[in-house]
Motif scaffolding. Structure first.
Motif, PDB file in Angstrom:
ATOM      1  N   ASP A 104      12.104 -10.490 -42.005  1.00 48.94           N
ATOM      2  CA  ASP A 104      12.296 -10.570 -40.560  1.00 48.94           C
ATOM      3  C   ASP A 104      11.179  -9.827 -39.843  1.00 48.94           C
ATOM      4  OD1 ASP A 104      14.581 -11.952 -41.061  1.00 48.94           O
ATOM      5  OD2 ASP A 104      15.936 -10.577 -40.034  1.00 48.94           O
ATOM      6  N   ALA A 105      10.589 -10.478 -38.853  1.00 47.16           N
ATOM      7  CA  ALA A 105       9.538  -9.865 -38.042  1.00 47.16           C
ATOM      8  C   ALA A 105       9.973  -9.862 -36.585  1.00 47.16           C
ATOM      9  CB  ALA A 105       8.236 -10.638 -38.195  1.00 47.16           C
ATOM     10  N   TYR A 106       9.683  -8.765 -35.903  1.00 47.21           N
ATOM     11  CA  TYR A 106      10.026  -8.632 -34.483  1.00 47.21           C
ATOM     12  C   TYR A 106       8.777  -8.228 -33.713  1.00 47.21           C
ATOM     13  CZ  TYR A 106      14.759  -8.716 -36.293  1.00 47.21           C
ATOM     14  OH  TYR A 106      15.900  -9.095 -36.944  1.00 47.21           O
ATOM     15  N   PHE A 107       8.521  -8.948 -32.629  1.00 44.32           N
ATOM     16  CA  PHE A 107       7.340  -8.721 -31.807  1.00 44.32           C
ATOM     17  C   PHE A 107       7.794  -8.321 -30.414  1.00 44.32           C
ATOM     18  CE2 PHE A 107       6.566 -11.907 -35.044  1.00 44.32           C
ATOM     19  CZ  PHE A 107       5.453 -11.396 -35.703  1.00 44.32           C
ATOM     20  N   SER A 108       7.354  -7.163 -29.973  1.00 45.95           N
ATOM     21  CA  SER A 108       7.832  -6.600 -28.711  1.00 45.95           C
ATOM     22  C   SER A 108       6.673  -6.362 -27.752  1.00 45.95           C
ATOM     23  CB  SER A 108       8.559  -5.281 -28.972  1.00 45.95           C
ATOM     24  OG  SER A 108       8.884  -4.623 -27.761  1.00 45.95           O
ATOM     25  N   VAL A 109       6.889  -6.734 -26.492  1.00 46.82           N
ATOM     26  CA  VAL A 109       5.911  -6.476 -25.433  1.00 46.82           C
ATOM     27  C   VAL A 109       6.638  -5.790 -24.284  1.00 46.82           C
ATOM     28  CG1 VAL A 109       4.268  -7.474 -23.809  1.00 46.82           C
ATOM     29  CG2 VAL A 109       4.559  -8.511 -26.065  1.00 46.82           C
ATOM     30  N   MET A 110       6.166  -4.617 -23.908  1.00 47.27           N
ATOM     31  CA  MET A 110       6.769  -3.864 -22.802  1.00 47.27           C
ATOM     32  C   MET A 110       5.677  -3.411 -21.833  1.00 47.27           C
ATOM     33  SD  MET A 110      10.012  -3.917 -23.381  1.00 47.27           S
ATOM     34  CE  MET A 110      10.599  -2.634 -22.263  1.00 47.27           C
ATOM     35  N   PRO A 111       5.832  -3.642 -20.544  1.00 46.02           N
ATOM     36  CA  PRO A 111       6.943  -4.387 -19.953  1.00 46.02           C
ATOM     37  C   PRO A 111       6.756  -5.892 -20.151  1.00 46.02           C
ATOM     38  CG  PRO A 111       5.381  -3.752 -18.268  1.00 46.02           C
ATOM     39  CD  PRO A 111       4.901  -3.117 -19.542  1.00 46.02           C
ATOM     40  N   ALA A 112       7.852  -6.603 -20.284  1.00 50.58           N
ATOM     41  CA  ALA A 112       7.802  -8.048 -20.465  1.00 50.58           C
ATOM     42  C   ALA A 112       7.500  -8.715 -19.132  1.00 50.58           C
ATOM     43  CB  ALA A 112       9.134  -8.553 -21.015  1.00 50.58           C
ATOM     44  N   THR A 113       6.583  -9.664 -19.165  1.00 44.33           N
ATOM     45  CA  THR A 113       6.245 -10.415 -17.956  1.00 44.33           C
ATOM     46  C   THR A 113       6.153 -11.888 -18.305  1.00 44.33           C
ATOM     47  OG1 THR A 113       3.855 -10.343 -18.293  1.00 44.33           O
ATOM     48  CG2 THR A 113       4.856  -8.459 -17.170  1.00 44.33           C
ATOM     49  N   GLY A 114       6.121 -12.714 -17.298  1.00 44.83           N
ATOM     50  CA  GLY A 114       6.004 -14.150 -17.534  1.00 44.83           C
ATOM     51  C   GLY A 114       4.690 -14.531 -18.181  1.00 44.83           C
ATOM     52  N   ALA A 115       3.705 -13.655 -18.101  1.00 44.59           N
ATOM     53  CA  ALA A 115       2.402 -13.939 -18.698  1.00 44.59           C
ATOM     54  C   ALA A 115       2.398 -13.768 -20.207  1.00 44.59           C
ATOM     55  CB  ALA A 115       1.346 -13.031 -18.079  1.00 44.59           C
ATOM     56  N   ASP A 116       3.517 -13.269 -20.776  1.00 42.61           N
ATOM     57  CA  ASP A 116       3.568 -13.006 -22.218  1.00 42.61           C
ATOM     58  C   ASP A 116       4.112 -14.185 -23.016  1.00 42.61           C
ATOM     59  OD1 ASP A 116       2.638 -10.374 -21.823  1.00 42.61           O
ATOM     60  OD2 ASP A 116       4.650  -9.751 -21.245  1.00 42.61           O
ATOM     61  N   VAL A 117       4.072 -15.377 -22.447  1.00 40.15           N
ATOM     62  CA  VAL A 117       4.564 -16.562 -23.140  1.00 40.15           C
ATOM     63  C   VAL A 117       3.660 -16.842 -24.338  1.00 40.15           C
ATOM     64  CG1 VAL A 117       4.960 -19.038 -22.951  1.00 40.15           C
ATOM     65  CG2 VAL A 117       5.547 -17.525 -21.046  1.00 40.15           C
ATOM     66  N   VAL A 118       4.281 -17.121 -25.488  1.00 38.37           N
ATOM     67  CA  VAL A 118       3.530 -17.378 -26.715  1.00 38.37           C
ATOM     68  C   VAL A 118       3.441 -18.881 -26.932  1.00 38.37           C
ATOM     69  CG1 VAL A 118       3.454 -16.998 -29.203  1.00 38.37           C
ATOM     70  CG2 VAL A 118       4.335 -15.207 -27.696  1.00 38.37           C
ATOM     71  N   ASP A 119       2.217 -19.398 -27.045  1.00 31.47           N
ATOM     72  CA  ASP A 119       2.044 -20.830 -27.281  1.00 31.47           C
ATOM     73  C   ASP A 119       2.250 -21.153 -28.761  1.00 31.47           C
ATOM     74  OD1 ASP A 119      -0.245 -19.911 -28.518  1.00 31.47           O
ATOM     75  OD2 ASP A 119      -1.616 -20.717 -27.015  1.00 31.47           O
ATOM     76  N   GLN A 120       2.102 -22.443 -29.116  1.00 35.62           N
ATOM     77  CA  GLN A 120       2.359 -22.844 -30.502  1.00 35.62           C
ATOM     78  C   GLN A 120       1.405 -22.161 -31.470  1.00 35.62           C
ATOM     79  OE1 GLN A 120       5.022 -24.752 -31.648  1.00 35.62           O
ATOM     80  NE2 GLN A 120       4.250 -23.822 -33.532  1.00 35.62           N
ATOM     81  N   ALA A 121       0.150 -22.024 -31.091  1.00 37.97           N
ATOM     82  CA  ALA A 121      -0.807 -21.337 -31.966  1.00 37.97           C
ATOM     83  C   ALA A 121      -0.396 -19.893 -32.194  1.00 37.97           C
ATOM     84  CB  ALA A 121      -2.214 -21.406 -31.361  1.00 37.97           C
ATOM     85  N   THR A 137      11.801 -19.395 -29.855  1.00 40.14           N
ATOM     86  CA  THR A 137      11.084 -20.084 -28.789  1.00 40.14           C
ATOM     87  C   THR A 137      10.176 -19.140 -28.027  1.00 40.14           C
ATOM     88  OG1 THR A 137      12.881 -21.679 -28.555  1.00 40.14           O
ATOM     89  CG2 THR A 137      11.363 -21.461 -26.705  1.00 40.14           C
ATOM     90  N   SER A 138      10.643 -17.924 -27.789  1.00 38.83           N
ATOM     91  CA  SER A 138       9.844 -16.939 -27.064  1.00 38.83           C
ATOM     92  C   SER A 138       8.742 -16.338 -27.925  1.00 38.83           C
ATOM     93  CB  SER A 138      10.751 -15.819 -26.562  1.00 38.83           C
ATOM     94  OG  SER A 138      11.300 -15.097 -27.659  1.00 38.83           O
TER      95      SER A 138
END
Length: 226
Positions: free
Chosen positions: A170-187, A141-142
């Motif tokens: 398996d793929a892992y996507f990391s964003v640091m620092p995590a913020t609420g602006a890093d929400v990934v949409d369906q696209a 979801t994230s």
């Protein structure tokens, strides 16, 4: 017919030049595939993978790291298959990481490969399901992870066992620092699933899966929520 010394030298010179041109042409036409065969992470600037990574990482430039050569990765993935325990995933081998880092953030996409028990994929408790040319995928979801399950029929002595499990990317996507602006949409989730498919195809091609499960271009279709 007798050929004089100077004429023979001219003929030999033309033959040598033609041979050099042929060798150079072969090198130019096969160089891309050879580089890809050596490095599972190598991508060209004009490839679909390159465009997806730039979009996902939101950058024009990124660092590429290959944890193994393609031959090493194939060898380790094959070795992991006989060691599987019933109902358990095999050991997963890290293959690639793409990363961008500056004073404001660090963003990366990393890929690993292994085997999973052959059970029908159920609806995800936390994510979006996909069907991709017969393969099954799920993105969280994230959007922080994606998994692709593929039937890979290996040749030789591992063939029977490979038909009873899923090849898993398996793929892992990391964003640091995590913020609420890093929400990934369906696209954004669709892009991550597409990239996972393309990276998995490199490995299934290298493994020599006889059924060629990912030969078709990726058509990413999220399944309806249950």
């Amino acid at each position: 017919m007798h050929t004089s010394g100077p004429d023979m030298l001219k003929i030999l010179g033309r033959s040598t030049a033609a041979l050099v041109c042929a060798v150079m042409l072969a090198s130019c036409t096969s160089g891309g595939s050879e580089a890809k065969a050596v490095n599972p992470c190598g991508i060209s600037a004009s490839s679909e993978e390159d465009a997806l990574i730039r979009e996902i990482l939101a950058t024009e430039d990124f660092e590429t790291r290959a944890f193994k050569s393609t031959s090493e990765l194939v060898d380790k993935v094959k070795r992991a298959l006989p060691g599987m325990r019933p109902g358990k995933n095999s050991y997963f081998n890290a293959a690639c990481r793409y990363r961008v880092e500056d004073e404001h953030r660090a963003v990366s996409a990393a890929f690993s490969f292994g085997w999973s028990p052959r059970v029908p994929p159920g609806p995800p408790s936390n994510g979006v399901s996909y069907e991709l040319n017969g393969a099954s995928g799920v993105t969280s979801t994230s959007g922080s992870s994606s998994t692709l399950l593929v039937q890979c029929d290996l040749p030789g002595e591992l063939g029977a066992q490979s038909r009873n499990v899923w090849f898993s990317a398996d793929a892992y996507f990391s964003v640091m620092p995590a913020t609420g602006a890093d929400v990934v949409d369906q696209a954004g989730k669709d892009r991550r699933m597409t990239l996972t498919y393309l990276m998995a195809r490199r490995v299934t091609d290298a493994l020599g899966c006889e059924n060629k499960p990912l030969a078709k271009p990726p058509v990413v279709k999220p399944l309806p929520a249950p």
